[in-house]
Design a protein around this motif. Structure first.
Motif: not given
Length: 523
Positions: A381-386, A402-421
């Motif tokens: 709902f955040v990605v779609k509206r705001t 802190g961007l590299k720390q936030a993106l590193a060591a992610r599982d498949g589902k959370s990584l997919l959310n970032i890629l879709r955005f």
């Protein structure tokens, strides 16, 4: 300890319509009041005298309404079949109307009496109008004729048999009692002069004519038919001055407003357009719930009435009430002190402590939990509206390193959310620079471990790569277009002054610059 600063979220305002004096003027109406009638609303006409009652022709009657109370004050029901075109005289005392019966009726508004019955037509009479001298009536009939009637003697003075199809539109000159127009379904508009009993002008509208209108000076008239309004100069022999095409369905009616300074048109497309009578440009639009058949505007612009095909009458009144300000509405109370009251000379002001309300991502940022902060703004709902909130957090993570720390060591589902955005918004001019930087950091973080990721994640990386290629091609095309425009403008300036001086500076996208570092081989 310094207080925590919330994430600075930049809101991108949408470009709205330009606010003009006409928009302000025509928006000062109360919400519409709807009155239901039986059958389509054929015609609406306002009385020229105050309090400007309006007559609604519908079904087998003509009803006169009070614009303030929206109640019927007079009911003229001396019709056996459908009534058409009820119109007031200039003094507001008499009303004439046609109907499905081949005759014209004249009524006294005060007594509701039928004063005259003009017979002579062979088919339905759809429009009736008083001439400027108020002692004659013109009628326009489906028998393809136009007739002129004398009120005192109740006789037919003349008949014009010039049309080859139904005559459904007419207009009388505002400056001469002997000039009037007729428009038929044969697509022709004719002007008559009763002093010569001849047609003095003929123009082709190229569509069945639904309505006619004289401008106040009397030398220019308008014809409406199909989706177009045409402006004609009668003094120049019927020269076509302009074509107005702002509706996408048949235009049904024309009226004047603002003492002749504005033109109003209603259409089956459920819109009423208001035009400047000097430039013929649209200055405002009124929307309605159904197709509009008739429109009426009081002489003082206080009331706008529209009649629709389903029998609804929409009444809008100008809001003239003076609204009290908040300061005026505020109640003031006084406390009087007597001789026994104790009044202190010093007041102690206690400052009210306001608690800072933080968003979910700011709470995580305050605890330096960058991965959770990023996850909180990647919810659907955040990605779609705001989406600007998500980009603002990414920008804050870049600032905090802190961007590299936030993106590193992610599982498949959370990584997919970032890629879709990224795939969805990387082409948006508002977010392009920030998201390109995020994409570069993401590539660096997962380039070596790409083979270990799932097929779905690898597929999303491929889609992101294609998206970047598209952005690079678009940037190249825009740069080529910029070069061509600069050559044209430079050549024109060498020849002489030109009207267009401002050049559109197309800022190259960073997509081309980062292309090599962002698109890599995906096995």
């Amino acid at each position: 300890m310094a207080s925590f600063r919330k994430t600075n979220t930049k809101v991108f305002a949408k470009a709205g319509p330009e606010l003009t004096p006409d928009n302000i003027y025509w928006k000062k109406f109360t919400p519409p009041v709807f009155v239901k009638e039986f059958g389509p609303i054929d015609y609406i006409d306002f009385s020229p005298i105050e309090p400007h009652y309006f007559a609604v022709t519908c079904s087998v009657r003509v009803q006169v309404y009070n614009p303030i109370t929206k109640l019927v004050t007079t009911n003229l029901s001396r019709f056996r079949e459908a009534a058409y075109g009820g119109c007031f005289r200039s003094d507001g005392k008499l009303l004439c109307a046609g109907g499905e019966e081949p005759c014209v009726r004249l009524f006294d508004i005060n007594t509701k009496s039928l004063l005259r019955l003009f017979k002579g037509h062979q088919a339905a009479v759809h429009r009736t109008l008083f001439t400027r001298d108020s002692i004659r009536i013109t009628s326009f009939s489906d028998d393809k004729t136009v007739a002129l009637w004398d009120i005192p003697s109740e006789k037919q003075l003349t008949t014009f048999k010039e049309h080859e199809d139904y005559v459904r539109a007419g207009a009388v000159s505002p400056v001469s009692p002997d000039i009037f127009l007729s428009g038929g379904y044969d697509k022709v508009v004719k002007m008559y002069d009763t002093r010569t009993d001849k047609t003095v002008l003929k123009v082709d509208h190229e569509a069945p004519v639904e309505s006619l209108l004289f401008l106040p000076a009397g030398g220019i008239f308008l014809s409406a038919g199909g989706t177009e309004i045409r402006v004609w100069d009668a003094l120049a022999g019927g020269k076509l001055l302009a074509k107005i095409s702002q509706h996408h369905k048949t235009i049904t009616c024309l009226k004047l407003a603002s003492k002749g300074q504005r033109i109003v048109s209603g259409s089956l497309d459920r819109h009423v357009k208001i035009y400047d009578a000097g430039t013929y440009k649209v200055v405002h639009t009124l929307d309605y719930p159904n197709a509009v058949l008739s429109v009426g505007i009081s002489p003082d612009d206080e009331t706008v009435v529209a009649g629709m095909v389903d029998g609804l009458i929409s009444v809008r009144r100008r809001d003239t009430e003076v609204k009290q300000t908040k300061a005026q509405r505020k109640k003031v109370s006084y406390r009087y002190a007597d001789s026994h009251s104790r009044i202190t000379s010093t007041d102690i002001v206690v400052q009210e402590e306001t608690k800072q309300i933080l968003s979910k991502q700011d709470i995580f940022l305050r605890k330096f939990q960058y991965s959770k902060a990023l996850d909180s703004v990647l919810l659907a709902f955040v990605v779609k509206r705001t989406p600007h909130v998500t980009v603002a957090l990414m920008q804050e993570l870049i600032r905090r390193q802190g961007l590299k720390q936030a993106l590193a060591a992610r599982d498949g589902k959370s990584l997919l959310n970032i890629l879709r955005f990224l795939t969805r918004y990387i082409g948006d001019v508002r977010f392009g620079r920030v998201l390109l930087h995020v994409t570069g950091v993401l590539m660096d973080a997962y380039e070596e471990s790409l083979d270990e990721l799932s097929d779905e994640v690898r597929s999303m990386f491929n889609i992101l790569a294609k998206k970047l290629e598209e952005e690079e091609d678009l940037t190249r095309s825009l740069l080529e277009l910029q070069g061509a425009l600069q050559m044209l403008v430079t050549g024109a300036e060498n020849v002489g002054p030109v009207a267009i001086r401002d050049q559109v500076q197309l800022e190259p996208s960073s997509a081309a610059h980062h292309q090599k570092s962002l698109i890599f081989s995906i096995g």
